[in-house]
Design an enzyme around this catalytic site. Sequence first.
Site, PDB file in Angstrom:
ATOM      1  N   GLU A  60       0.835  -1.212   0.000  1.00 45.88           N
ATOM      2  CA  GLU A  60       0.000   0.000   0.000  1.00 45.88           C
ATOM      3  C   GLU A  60       0.862   1.253   0.000  1.00 45.88           C
ATOM      4  O   GLU A  60       0.532   2.246  -0.624  1.00 45.88           O
ATOM      5  CB  GLU A  60      -0.940   0.007   1.214  1.00 45.88           C
ATOM      6  CG  GLU A  60      -2.052  -1.008   1.142  1.00 45.88           C
ATOM      7  CD  GLU A  60      -2.990  -0.793  -0.035  1.00 45.88           C
ATOM      8  OE1 GLU A  60      -2.561  -1.077  -1.174  1.00 45.88           O
ATOM      9  OE2 GLU A  60      -4.131  -0.373   0.166  1.00 45.88           O
ATOM     10  N   THR A 116      -5.208   7.488  -6.030  1.00 48.01           N
ATOM     11  CA  THR A 116      -5.329   7.634  -4.571  1.00 48.01           C
ATOM     12  C   THR A 116      -4.457   8.783  -4.055  1.00 48.01           C
ATOM     13  O   THR A 116      -4.855   9.510  -3.146  1.00 48.01           O
ATOM     14  CB  THR A 116      -4.941   6.308  -3.870  1.00 48.01           C
ATOM     15  OG1 THR A 116      -5.849   5.304  -4.315  1.00 48.01           O
ATOM     16  CG2 THR A 116      -5.049   6.414  -2.360  1.00 48.01           C
TER      17      THR A 116
HETATM   18  N1  HSE Z   1      -8.416   5.158   3.199  1.00 43.85           N
HETATM   19  C1  HSE Z   1      -7.813   5.334   1.921  1.00 43.85           C
HETATM   20  C2  HSE Z   1      -8.223   6.680   1.349  1.00 43.85           C
HETATM   21  C3  HSE Z   1      -8.244   4.236   1.006  1.00 43.85           C
HETATM   22  O1  HSE Z   1      -9.403   7.004   1.448  1.00 43.85           O
HETATM   23  O2  HSE Z   1      -7.352   7.385   0.836  1.00 43.85           O
HETATM   24  C4  HSE Z   1      -7.513   4.293  -0.316  1.00 43.85           C
HETATM   25  O3  HSE Z   1      -7.622   3.077  -0.941  1.00 43.85           O
END
Ligand code: HSE
Length: 309
Positions: free
Chosen positions: A130, A183
């Site tokens: 991640e 992201t």
């Molecule tokens: N919690 C993370 C976000 C998840 O919202 O950025 C991303 O996959």
Amino acid sequence: MDQATVFAPATCANVAVGFDILGFALNAVGDTLSVRKTKEPGVRIKEITGTSEILPLDPALNVSGAVLLRLSEDVTPDFGFELSIHKGIPLGSGMGGSAASSVGALVAANALLEEPLSRNELLSYALLGEKIASGSPHGDNVTPCLFGGLTLTRSLDPIEVIRIPVPDDIFAVILHPHYRLDTRLSRAVLKKDLPLTEFVAQSANLAGFIAGCFTQDIPLISRSLKDVLIEPRRASLLPGFFPAKEAALSSGAIGCSISGSGPSIFAWAKGRRKAEEIREKMVSAIIQEGLTCDSWVSGINLDGAHLLS
Ligand code: HSE
């Protein structure tokens, strides 16, 4: 055992009220990864199918490959790993594609190694994936992908994961509008400092949601499944989000918000039939906005990533 094949489910992270800490796994969508033992040590990616995009086959540049490289450095097996990846999860969709890729590869490799690593150890490798994928080692996709169900990642160091019971007969609707949102960009719009009043409201909603899940109190879950902190800051990156959310809520969804960092949208519904009705309304709303999408109705995946063969 010379080859292991794993299904790694798609996941919805945040679940409206638990930014970076809550997530649930889906039955209907996921990646399938096969790992084969090779005589030469090291990691090789043989193929990536299921996507029209050209993804790097260099293991150092691919999350699945990168986590297996790190695992190999630590475990030093006397064989290598050859990976074949089938992407069932659309790229950049907010459905936990990078998490499924790393978790699936790790669970398959662990099977070939005769399972020396615990789930928490696998989780720490998946968190590295991640970090590579988004710059942040958040656990809200990898944890439900690995453990299944609805999970609360209370702490990453040391790792503490709590399974939250999902009330009976809950189905998720997932709608993936056909555009990508990185992201990193979706995280960049979030300020580090947030108003105390919003923090208090979000804490109350998170507590209400968790309490509602433990007591099967659907009206409490519905009142609580409201993101006052993150969703308002990200919504401008998400064409079609508000019409789809309005369609979900006016059709009787328990709640609706962004799936992970977007652009996918999730809703919870009681019963498959209700979920199908909500899905249709959400899809119509997205089409009216001039967009196209994929959509699914899915039960919550309680098993997490598991061996198929
Ligand atoms: N919690 C993370 C976000 C998840 O919202 O950025 C991303 O996959």
